[in-house]
Write a protein that holds these residues in place. Structure first.
Motif, short mmCIF file in Angstrom:
data_model
loop_
_atom_site.label_atom_id
_atom_site.label_comp_id
_atom_site.label_asym_id
_atom_site.label_seq_id
_atom_site.Cartn_x
_atom_site.Cartn_y
_atom_site.Cartn_z
N ALA A 86 10.28 24.24 37.62
CA ALA A 86 11.17 23.46 36.76
C ALA A 86 12.19 24.31 36.02
O ALA A 86 12.91 23.79 35.16
N THR A 87 12.27 25.59 36.35
CA THR A 87 13.20 26.48 35.63
C THR A 87 14.66 26.08 35.81
O THR A 87 15.42 26.05 34.83
N PRO A 88 15.14 25.77 37.05
CA PRO A 88 16.55 25.35 37.16
C PRO A 88 16.88 24.13 36.31
O PRO A 88 17.95 24.06 35.70
N GLU A 89 15.97 23.17 36.24
CA GLU A 89 16.20 21.99 35.42
C GLU A 89 16.23 22.36 33.94
O GLU A 89 17.03 21.82 33.16
N PHE A 90 15.36 23.28 33.52
CA PHE A 90 15.34 23.75 32.13
C PHE A 90 16.65 24.44 31.75
O PHE A 90 17.20 24.22 30.67
N LEU A 91 17.17 25.25 32.66
CA LEU A 91 18.40 25.99 32.38
C LEU A 91 19.63 25.12 32.44
O LEU A 91 20.64 25.41 31.77
N ALA A 92 19.61 24.06 33.24
CA ALA A 92 20.83 23.29 33.52
C ALA A 92 21.49 22.73 32.27
O ALA A 92 22.72 22.68 32.18
N GLY A 93 20.71 22.32 31.28
CA GLY A 93 21.29 21.71 30.10
C GLY A 93 21.72 22.68 29.02
O GLY A 93 22.29 22.26 28.00
N LEU A 94 21.47 23.98 29.21
CA LEU A 94 21.82 24.96 28.18
C LEU A 94 23.30 25.31 28.25
O LEU A 94 23.91 25.30 29.33
N PRO A 95 23.93 25.65 27.12
CA PRO A 95 25.35 26.02 27.15
C PRO A 95 25.56 27.37 27.82
O PRO A 95 24.63 28.19 27.92
N VAL A 96 26.78 27.61 28.29
CA VAL A 96 27.08 28.85 29.01
C VAL A 96 26.95 30.06 28.09
O VAL A 96 26.81 31.19 28.57
N GLU A 97 26.97 29.86 26.77
CA GLU A 97 26.80 30.99 25.85
C GLU A 97 25.41 31.61 25.98
O GLU A 97 25.20 32.76 25.56
N ALA A 98 24.45 30.88 26.57
CA ALA A 98 23.10 31.42 26.75
C ALA A 98 23.07 32.60 27.70
O ALA A 98 22.10 33.36 27.72
N LEU A 99 24.14 32.80 28.48
CA LEU A 99 24.20 33.95 29.38
C LEU A 99 24.33 35.27 28.63
O LEU A 99 24.06 36.33 29.20
N GLY A 100 24.75 35.23 27.37
CA GLY A 100 24.92 36.46 26.61
C GLY A 100 26.16 37.24 26.96
O GLY A 100 26.26 38.43 26.66
N ARG A 101 27.12 36.59 27.60
CA ARG A 101 28.39 37.22 27.98
C ARG A 101 29.51 36.42 27.34
O ARG A 101 29.97 35.42 27.91
#
Length: 520
Positions: free
Chosen positions: A163-178
């Protein structure tokens, strides 16, 4: 890489730079505290956040929001040294701990999940043990891959397998740390990790380069390591034996730098770069110490040296954290140090030059200067780092070759009273006393309102001969640290040109003229 990423358990200590400042320097983390790097907030305490302090704020703005704010300078060595007891506490329950960065460490979740009664039970047990051993609050996240586990730890979640892709899908792009990439993606209409992951991988690589392609893999829930990761051959390990046991941090740091250079050269000879570094040490009494450091990108020679130095500092300083938490200082000095490149990838980040290898001259110079340091000591070879300040002496910091090149003062503030360009060519280590007279032979004085009694006409430096002044500019007043009487300085600077073609920087302080620097 084929298959799904391995289940990973990541322990994260919120606001770790603030906690490290409390553990090492005694700064109370319960109060409003902010850790600054390059004049910007990189971490702050809970009470500071309640007052409106946020990461990324400039120092003045943060102090404006919270006047009672305690400011601490960022020190990665301090953070790593204070984190060592936490890692040791985790190692008492699980094996194979990898340090992601100071404040976060990861371990494969399969083993703890099996012998601690499940993944959630393992997370609770580790959090409780760290709290009891080190008096440090932490959160644990479990997901497929290190990146997703880190984000899950911030939410204190256990993401179900698959379920990791589904968990990540809703997070903002700022979560990338870049931040730069996130800002560009938002301007292009890509706002979540799911939107970014939906883009074709080839188009992402062509538009954003290698780092963007790596971020795209993270957003899609794939392991952060590129496909070229493989087990290194045995001959990549480097070892240093010492007849005299090493028990001082400064001596260990010097050994770490030389060994890191040797490892980096050996990896470069195989066209490889390190992403995960194992550090092993054996003491004179046979005690064995081991730690693994992980890095998202490519560990350079300087990055390897930093991590080895931090780790040795943590071992040799015997940092006990809070309430006497382990580990204790080794009972004897280190006689054997080994660096193991536990994870490597093909080094394809540099393109060869048309008439030779890129950076070849720099590498030769680096080896030569490092050899001089080996003969004369680390402080024998220094380079200048420009930073902020008002006087030329304040703007330059001499840093030993190979150390982190950080300015003594951040260059960002406007620094009222700073001299205009060009900068002087020679800054005197100790200003020379001088006298300045006007055309009538009277001493030139500066009033409290910075009024010059008469145009400067002649200059005498020490017991030398008078020199005619043919041009001058100024004054540039400086009134520094008036709130601390013991450190307060009030002075005015002048630029003067002499009849013989020389140009000098003069200062007036407490009625005394001084020669501070010489222009080319």
């Amino acid at each position: 890489m084929t298959g799904s990423p391995a289940r990973t358990l990541l322990l994260w200590c919120p606001d770790w730079p603030v906690l490290a400042a409390e553990i090492v320097d005694g700064v109370p983390a319960t109060g409003p505290v902010a850790v600054l790097h390059a004049n910007r907030v990189v971490a702050c305490s809970e009470r500071a956040r309640a007052e409106g302090v946020r990461r990324g704020l400039r120092k003045r703005e943060a102090q404006g929001r919270c006047p009672q704010l305690t400011v601490v300078e960022y020190d990665p060595g301090r953070d790593a040294r204070a984190f060592e007891p936490v890692v040791a506490a985790v190692e008492e329950l699980v094996a194979g701990v990898e340090v992601v960065r100071p404040g976060a460490c990861a371990v494969a979740a399969r083993g703890p999940g099996r012998y601690l009664g499940g993944e959630e039970a393992a997370a609770e047990r580790i959090i409780e043990h760290v709290a009891q051993s080190c008096l440090v609050e932490s959160q644990v996240g479990i997901a497929d891959g290190v990146f997703a586990a880190g984000l899950a730890a911030r939410a204190g979640r256990v993401v179900a397998p698959g379920a990791t892709p589904e968990f990540l899908a809703g997070l903002p792009v700022e979560a990338l740390g870049r931040s730069a990439l996130a800002d560009l993606l938002r301007r292009l209409g890509v706002r979540t990790l799911g939107d970014f992951a939906a883009l074709p991988a080839g188009d992402v690589l062509a538009r954003f380069g290698f780092d963007g392609a790596l971020a795209h893999r993270l957003a899609a829930g794939r392991d952060h390591r590129p496909l070229a990761v493989r087990q290194p051959p045995a001959d990549l390990t480097v070892t240093a034996e010492h007849d005299d046991p090493i028990d001082r941090v400064d001596a260990a740091a010097f050994v770490a730098r030389a060994l890191a250079e040797q490892l980096h050269e050996r990896l470069a000879g195989h066209g490889l770069a390190c992403t995960r570094l194992g550090i092993e040490a054996v003491t004179e009494h046979g005690q064995e110490l081991h730690r693994v450091w992980r890095h998202d990108g490519l560990l350079t020679a300087a990055a390897i040296a930093d991590r080895v130095r931090w780790q040795l500092d943590g071992w040799l300083s015997g940092s006990n954290g809070r309430a006497g938490a382990r580990p204790a200082r080794p009972t004897a000095g280190i006689i054997r140090l080994r660096l193991i490149p536990d994870g490597v990838i093909a080094q394809a980040g540099l393109q060869a030059g048309l008439w030779g290898e890129t950076g070849e001259e720099r590498e030769r110079a680096h080896r030569a200067l490092s050899r001089v340091q080996g003969i004369l000591g680390p402080e024998a070879v220094v380079t200048a780092v420009l930073g902020g300040g008002r006087s030329p002496a304040d703007q330059v910091r001499l840093v030993p070759w190979g150390d982190e090149r950080l300015p003594a003062r951040p260059p960002a503030p406007p620094w009222p009273g700073r001299l205009p360009a060009p900068a002087p060519a020679v800054v005197l280590p100790s200003p020379l006393a001088a006298t300045v007279h006007d055309a009538a032979g009277e001493p030139v004085v500066i009033s409290a309102r910075l009024a010059v009694s008469a145009p400067p006409a002649r200059l005498v430096v020490g017991a030398g001969q008078p020199a005619e002044i043919v041009g001058w500019a100024g004054p540039w007043p400086v009134d520094e640290r008036w709130w601390a009487p013991a450190e307060a300085r009030r002075r005015a600077r002048f630029q003067v040109s002499l009849a013989d073609g020389a140009a000098l920087l003069l200062a007036v302080e407490a009625g005394q003229w001084l020669v501070e620097a010489i222009y080319d």
